[in-house]
Scaffold this active site. Structure first.
Site, PDB file in Angstrom:
ATOM      1  N   GLU A 102     -32.453  -1.054  -8.661  1.00  0.00           N
ATOM      2  CA  GLU A 102     -33.323  -2.180  -8.300  1.00  0.00           C
ATOM      3  C   GLU A 102     -32.481  -3.443  -8.147  1.00  0.00           C
ATOM      4  O   GLU A 102     -31.413  -3.567  -8.752  1.00  0.00           O
ATOM      5  CB  GLU A 102     -34.392  -2.297  -9.404  1.00  0.00           C
ATOM      6  CG  GLU A 102     -35.322  -3.466  -9.369  1.00  0.00           C
ATOM      7  CD  GLU A 102     -36.230  -3.578  -8.166  1.00  0.00           C
ATOM      8  OE1 GLU A 102     -35.714  -3.478  -7.053  1.00  0.00           O
ATOM      9  OE2 GLU A 102     -37.438  -3.822  -8.355  1.00  0.00           O
ATOM     10  N   ASP A 103     -32.959  -4.359  -7.322  1.00  0.00           N
ATOM     11  CA  ASP A 103     -32.197  -5.601  -7.110  1.00  0.00           C
ATOM     12  C   ASP A 103     -32.152  -6.457  -8.370  1.00  0.00           C
ATOM     13  O   ASP A 103     -31.107  -6.966  -8.756  1.00  0.00           O
ATOM     14  CB  ASP A 103     -32.758  -6.397  -5.915  1.00  0.00           C
ATOM     15  CG  ASP A 103     -34.254  -6.695  -5.991  1.00  0.00           C
ATOM     16  OD1 ASP A 103     -34.921  -6.282  -6.966  1.00  0.00           O
ATOM     17  OD2 ASP A 103     -34.774  -7.348  -5.064  1.00  0.00           O
ATOM     18  N   ASP A 106     -36.847  -8.727 -13.634  1.00  0.00           N
ATOM     19  CA  ASP A 106     -37.383 -10.056 -13.916  1.00  0.00           C
ATOM     20  C   ASP A 106     -38.498  -9.937 -14.943  1.00  0.00           C
ATOM     21  O   ASP A 106     -38.224  -9.849 -16.150  1.00  0.00           O
ATOM     22  CB  ASP A 106     -37.850 -10.683 -12.598  1.00  0.00           C
ATOM     23  CG  ASP A 106     -38.438 -12.066 -12.773  1.00  0.00           C
ATOM     24  OD1 ASP A 106     -38.061 -12.759 -13.733  1.00  0.00           O
ATOM     25  OD2 ASP A 106     -39.279 -12.463 -11.943  1.00  0.00           O
ATOM     26  N   LYS A 134     -32.566 -10.809 -15.310  1.00  0.00           N
ATOM     27  CA  LYS A 134     -33.041 -12.175 -15.595  1.00  0.00           C
ATOM     28  C   LYS A 134     -33.902 -12.092 -16.854  1.00  0.00           C
ATOM     29  O   LYS A 134     -35.131 -12.070 -16.763  1.00  0.00           O
ATOM     30  CB  LYS A 134     -33.853 -12.624 -14.368  1.00  0.00           C
ATOM     31  CG  LYS A 134     -34.064 -14.071 -14.245  1.00  0.00           C
ATOM     32  CD  LYS A 134     -34.327 -14.542 -12.797  1.00  0.00           C
ATOM     33  CE  LYS A 134     -35.647 -14.181 -12.229  1.00  0.00           C
ATOM     34  NZ  LYS A 134     -35.971 -14.838 -10.946  1.00  0.00           N
ATOM     35  N   PHE A 155     -34.594 -18.763  -9.425  1.00  0.00           N
ATOM     36  CA  PHE A 155     -34.954 -17.903  -8.294  1.00  0.00           C
ATOM     37  C   PHE A 155     -33.751 -17.801  -7.363  1.00  0.00           C
ATOM     38  O   PHE A 155     -33.190 -18.806  -6.936  1.00  0.00           O
ATOM     39  CB  PHE A 155     -36.175 -18.443  -7.545  1.00  0.00           C
ATOM     40  CG  PHE A 155     -36.750 -17.397  -6.635  1.00  0.00           C
ATOM     41  CD1 PHE A 155     -37.611 -16.422  -7.121  1.00  0.00           C
ATOM     42  CD2 PHE A 155     -36.382 -17.348  -5.299  1.00  0.00           C
ATOM     43  CE1 PHE A 155     -38.099 -15.422  -6.295  1.00  0.00           C
ATOM     44  CE2 PHE A 155     -36.869 -16.348  -4.463  1.00  0.00           C
ATOM     45  CZ  PHE A 155     -37.733 -15.392  -4.962  1.00  0.00           C
ATOM     46  N   ARG A 168     -32.167 -12.117   2.840  1.00  0.00           N
ATOM     47  CA  ARG A 168     -31.701 -10.856   2.239  1.00  0.00           C
ATOM     48  C   ARG A 168     -30.273 -10.544   2.658  1.00  0.00           C
ATOM     49  O   ARG A 168     -29.551  -9.854   1.951  1.00  0.00           O
ATOM     50  CB  ARG A 168     -32.588  -9.690   2.684  1.00  0.00           C
ATOM     51  CG  ARG A 168     -33.994  -9.712   2.125  1.00  0.00           C
ATOM     52  CD  ARG A 168     -34.653  -8.358   2.370  1.00  0.00           C
ATOM     53  NE  ARG A 168     -36.085  -8.382   2.197  1.00  0.00           N
ATOM     54  CZ  ARG A 168     -36.727  -8.232   1.042  1.00  0.00           C
ATOM     55  NH1 ARG A 168     -36.051  -8.064  -0.071  1.00  0.00           N
ATOM     56  NH2 ARG A 168     -38.033  -8.256   0.980  1.00  0.00           N
TER      57      ARG A 168
END
Ligand code: IMP
Ligand code: MG
Length: 178
Positions: A102-103, A106, A134, A155, A168
């Site tokens: 996953e990127d 969060d 994060k 962000f 992206r």
């Protein structure tokens, strides 16, 4: 929901291309050692993970299978809290070792939901590899097994991560100054 428009000068470099390359190569090597001799399925969470996934699997030197699923939970820069599966994975993962790629981790909602799903679907093991962690954004209890960078609760865009579908394709990670 309305999304504030941003431009390139609202983005400040946080992690450079060189730093990214080095860390992703290290993680690829680490996963190759840990999963050597095992049946591995690397599952990328679209869209955000596509660049990280492409670099990570090329840094892995063991045989592996690839799959993807597509989730969405953000509008602009805020989490909607609802994990929506828009396209599911395809391979049979029963008895296999799944690495979810996953990127960013969060709130944790996406990965918590996906981890349970793969376990229920019969995976032998399920681990989480994220490009960014994060921890300040977490609302559910879940940790990454592997992460390249831990960042503050800002962000960010680039290297797969978007702001309202933009940025992206940046080859670095930039903080959005909203
Ligand atoms: P979760 O909140 O941990 O479920 O993360 C869900 C998704 O939110 C991630 O896969 C990203 O697509 C998106 N996301 C979270 N933080 C950021 C960010 O800083 N920039 C861009 N996307 C983010
Ligand atoms: Mg996103």
């Amino acid at each position: 929901m309305t999304v504030k428009e941003i431009a390139m000068n609202d983005i400040r470099v946080m992690i450079s291309k060189d730093e990214i390359e080095k860390k992703v190569a290290e993680l690829g090597k680490c996963l190759s050692d840990e999963y050597s001799g095992k049946d591995v399925v690397v599952v990328g969470v679209l869209k955000g993970a596509f660049i990280f996934m492409a670099d990570l699997v090329r840094a892995m030197t063991i045989p592996l299978h690839l799959d993807f699923l597509h989730c969405k939970s953000y509008v602009g820069s805020s989490s909607t809290g609802i994990v929506n599966i828009k396209m599911d994975y395809e391979l049979d993962i029963k008895g296999k070792h799944v690495i979810i790629v996953e990127d960013i981790l969060d709130t944790g909602r996406t990965l918590k939901a996906l981890k349970e799903r793969f376990k229920n679907d019969g995976a032998e093991s399920v681990k989480i590899a994220v490009f960014l962690d994060k921890p300040g954004g977490r609302v559910v209890e879940i940790d990454a097994d592997y992460s390249c960078f831990t960042i503050e609760n800002k962000f960010v865009v680039g290297y797969g991560l978007d702001y309202d579908e933009n940025y992206r394709n940046l080859d670095y990670v930039g903080e959005v100054i909203l």
